[in-house]
Design an enzyme around this catalytic site. Structure first.
Site, PDB file in Angstrom:
ATOM      1  N   TYR A 119       0.754  -1.398  -0.040  1.00 33.08           N
ATOM      2  CA  TYR A 119      -0.026   0.024  -0.013  1.00 33.08           C
ATOM      3  C   TYR A 119       0.820   1.212   0.007  1.00 33.08           C
ATOM      4  CZ  TYR A 119      -3.539   3.543   1.481  1.00 33.08           C
ATOM      5  OH  TYR A 119      -4.304   4.631   1.577  1.00 33.08           O
TER       6      TYR A 119
ATOM      7  N   ASP B  68       9.340   2.868   0.495  1.00 35.50           N
ATOM      8  CA  ASP B  68       8.227   3.739   1.293  1.00 35.50           C
ATOM      9  C   ASP B  68       8.289   3.113   2.509  1.00 35.50           C
ATOM     10  OD1 ASP B  68       5.796   4.744   2.100  1.00 35.50           O
ATOM     11  OD2 ASP B  68       4.459   4.069   0.621  1.00 35.50           O
TER      12      ASP B  68
ATOM     13  N   LYS C 204       4.004   9.278   9.090  1.00 40.61           N
ATOM     14  CA  LYS C 204       3.377   8.842  10.479  1.00 40.61           C
ATOM     15  C   LYS C 204       4.349   9.388  11.504  1.00 40.61           C
ATOM     16  CE  LYS C 204       0.961   4.528   8.737  1.00 40.61           C
ATOM     17  NZ  LYS C 204      -0.211   4.831   8.581  1.00 40.61           N
TER      18      LYS C 204
HETATM   19  N1  PMP Z   1       2.498   4.341   2.323  1.00 41.50           N
HETATM   20  C1  PMP Z   1       2.472   3.636   3.304  1.00 41.50           C
HETATM   21  C2  PMP Z   1       3.567   2.281   3.325  1.00 41.50           C
HETATM   22  C3  PMP Z   1       1.625   3.619   4.115  1.00 41.50           C
HETATM   23  O1  PMP Z   1       1.455   2.638   5.101  1.00 41.50           O
HETATM   24  C4  PMP Z   1       0.846   4.558   4.318  1.00 41.50           C
HETATM   25  C5  PMP Z   1      -0.486   4.909   5.211  1.00 41.50           C
HETATM   26  N2  PMP Z   1      -0.900   3.555   5.959  1.00 41.50           N
HETATM   27  C6  PMP Z   1       0.898   5.528   3.356  1.00 41.50           C
HETATM   28  C7  PMP Z   1       1.801   5.404   2.280  1.00 41.50           C
HETATM   29  C8  PMP Z   1       0.005   6.660   2.903  1.00 41.50           C
HETATM   30  O2  PMP Z   1       0.140   7.319   4.048  1.00 41.50           O
HETATM   31  P1  PMP Z   1      -1.084   8.592   4.601  1.00 41.50           P
HETATM   32  O3  PMP Z   1      -2.069   7.836   5.178  1.00 41.50           O
HETATM   33  O4  PMP Z   1      -0.383   9.664   5.556  1.00 41.50           O
HETATM   34  O5  PMP Z   1      -1.432   9.310   3.400  1.00 41.50           O
END
Ligand code: PMP
Length: 464
Positions: A153, A253, A281
């Site tokens: 994701y 990521d 985060k």
């Molecule tokens: N990349 C990863 C690996 C994530 O875990 C998340 C959120 N869970 C995101 C991108 C997207 O981040 P946000 O919810 O702050 O837009």
């Protein structure tokens, strides 16, 4: 053995139920982020402190969601609150709307902690960070496509909402997964620019990368899928070698894994320098944030000059095509960076991350022992302060391996846990904080045993 008080799930959160029904009338589905929904209705919280959440029915929970991992110091840690309040008082404003010192300070901190990072840009969410990283890669390579791994994701971008959670009948072959668009409202042709790869399968990944190298700008991955399925060493080092050879930008990521798996992210744990890294985060200490960091030659694509920016004074944007557009009213928000900087400083001091990791291992071991004592096939998977509970003994190396897990059983346990004061969005991963105590761990293991007994008793009665 723990005495079972009740034989049916007593998921009965009256005030939450009422609020959810009110919310449903004014908010589609009653939630403002789809991940926050679960059946029959999600729990509404009104207060939180340390490791605990308190819901609108005044029930207390030990929180293992921690805002999907963002709150590594727990809720309202006094030092974070103090740093944030002091920052507000000292600067006298929520936001300057101009460059400021803390941006430089935080950029330097990230450069110090992540050896792969030469320069940094800030954004407001992980999604925004991924958007910028992808655009930078496309600009740098002058190639149009991005490869991502099945089950990974990367936020809500059209191009990344592909094969995040495809069903068995849609997913295609293991070696060459079919790209599956995961949202309505996305034009069919979006998937044309996304190649889907099988995680932890180096041979199949190599084949796809070589076949598409001429059109691939980047490979993006969660180095630890979903925050809990680690890349195998040979796989991830092999991937790095391949992307270097084929002139493909490697994007880690680390929105989930940054500061959690190691203070320098999964990349430090694996000793790999990706070309670009996305963070979020934990970096915001609980406030909304995203960041992209990486190689100077790639990052510099976003450097505006007097002429080459869409915002150039006088409406002369003739040279915008030379610059990667990146902007945002709230980018580099000072309050967010103040909370994030304090969080990072705390983690650096006093071996807090080591203690957190060892507490997490302790909880994992205790839970594994508990389920083993009931002869139930269960394993915990993860790294650092994140893990997941999976009801299968078979090795889990990628998204498809998760299909073997007994998720119906897990959901039943999770619903009982919500009744017993353990908060986790059902089926989600566990994140720990430095505010979680050994007493919290004891209570959690105890609650698991009660939950398990309730579920087993119910199954036994249904079978009779
Ligand atoms: N990349 C990863 C690996 C994530 O875990 C998340 C959120 N869970 C995101 C991108 C997207 O981040 P946000 O919810 O702050 O837009």
């Amino acid at each position: 053995m723990v005495k079972v008080k009740e034989d049916v799930s007593s998921y009965n959160k009256r005030a939450s139920s009422m609020m959810f029904h009110q919310a449903e009338t004014v908010i589609p589905g009653g939630v403002t982020a789809n991940i926050k929904h679960f059946s029959p209705y999600p729990i509404f919280m009104k207060e939180a402190k340390g490791s605990k959440l308190i819901d609108v029915d005044n029930m207390e929970y030990i929180d293992y969601s921690l805002c999907y991992g963002a709150l590594i110091t727990g809720h309202g840690h006094p030092q974070i609150l103090e740093a944030t309040m002091n920052h507000l008082k000292e600067t006298g404003t929520m936001i300057f709307g101009t460059p400021h010192e803390l941006e430089v300070e935080m950029a330097n901190k990230l450069i110090e902690l992540y050896p792969s990072i030469d320069q940094v840009r800030f954004a407001n969410s992980g999604t925004e960070a991924v958007l910028l990283a992808i655009r930078l890669a496309v600009a740098h390579t002058n190639k149009p496509k991005i490869a991502k791994f099945e089950g990974h994701y990367h936020g809500g971008l059209n191009q990344m909402l592909v094969s995040v959670n495809p069903s068995e009948d849609q997913a295609g072959s293991l070696e060459s997964p079919t790209p599956v668009i995961e949202s309505s409202g996305i034009p069919e042709d979006e998937q044309e620019n996304t190649i889907v790869l099988p995680f932890n399968d180096l041979a199949a990944t190599e084949k796809l990368l070589r076949a598409h190298a001429h059109e691939l700008a980047a490979v993006i991955l969660e180095p630890i899928q979903g925050g809990f399925i680690p890349a195998e060493e040979l796989f991830i080092h092999g991937l790095k070698k391949l992307t270097d050879e084929l002139d493909i930008v490697l994007i880690f990521d680390e929105v989930k894994t940054g500061f959690r798996v190691d203070i320098g992210g999964a990349q430090r744990a694996y000793n790999i320098n990706p070309d670009l890294t996305t963070l979020g985060k934990v970096l915001g200490g609980g406030l909304p944030v995203g960041a992209v960091g990486g190689r100077k030659d790639i990052m510099m694509q976003s450097a505006a000059n007097a002429k080459g920016d869409v915002f150039a004074v006088g409406g002369d944007s003739a040279e915008t095509t030379n610059v990667v557009f990146h902007s945002g009213t709230y980018n580099g928000h000072p309050l967010v960076l103040a909370a994030g900087m304090k969080t990072i400083r705390m983690l650096e001091e006093g071996y807090l991350l080591d203690i957190l990791t060892s507490h997490t291992m302790h909880l994992r071991t205790r839970l594994e022992e508990l389920y083993a004592s009931y002869h139930i096939d269960m394993q915990t998977i993860g790294m650092g302060s994140i893990f997941n509970i999976v009801f299968t003994k078979k090795p889990v190396k990628n998204y498809r391996d998760m299909w073997q897990a007994d998720t119906a059983f897990r959901k039943e346990i999770d619903m009982e846990l919500l009744d017993l004061g353990i908060y986790l969005k059902p089926l989600n991963r566990y994140s720990m904080s430095i505010s979680h105590t050994l007493e919290d761990i004891d209570k959690t293991v105890e609650a698991h045993e009660i939950a398990l007994n309730r579920v087993l008793k119910r199954k036994y009665q249904q079978a009779k």
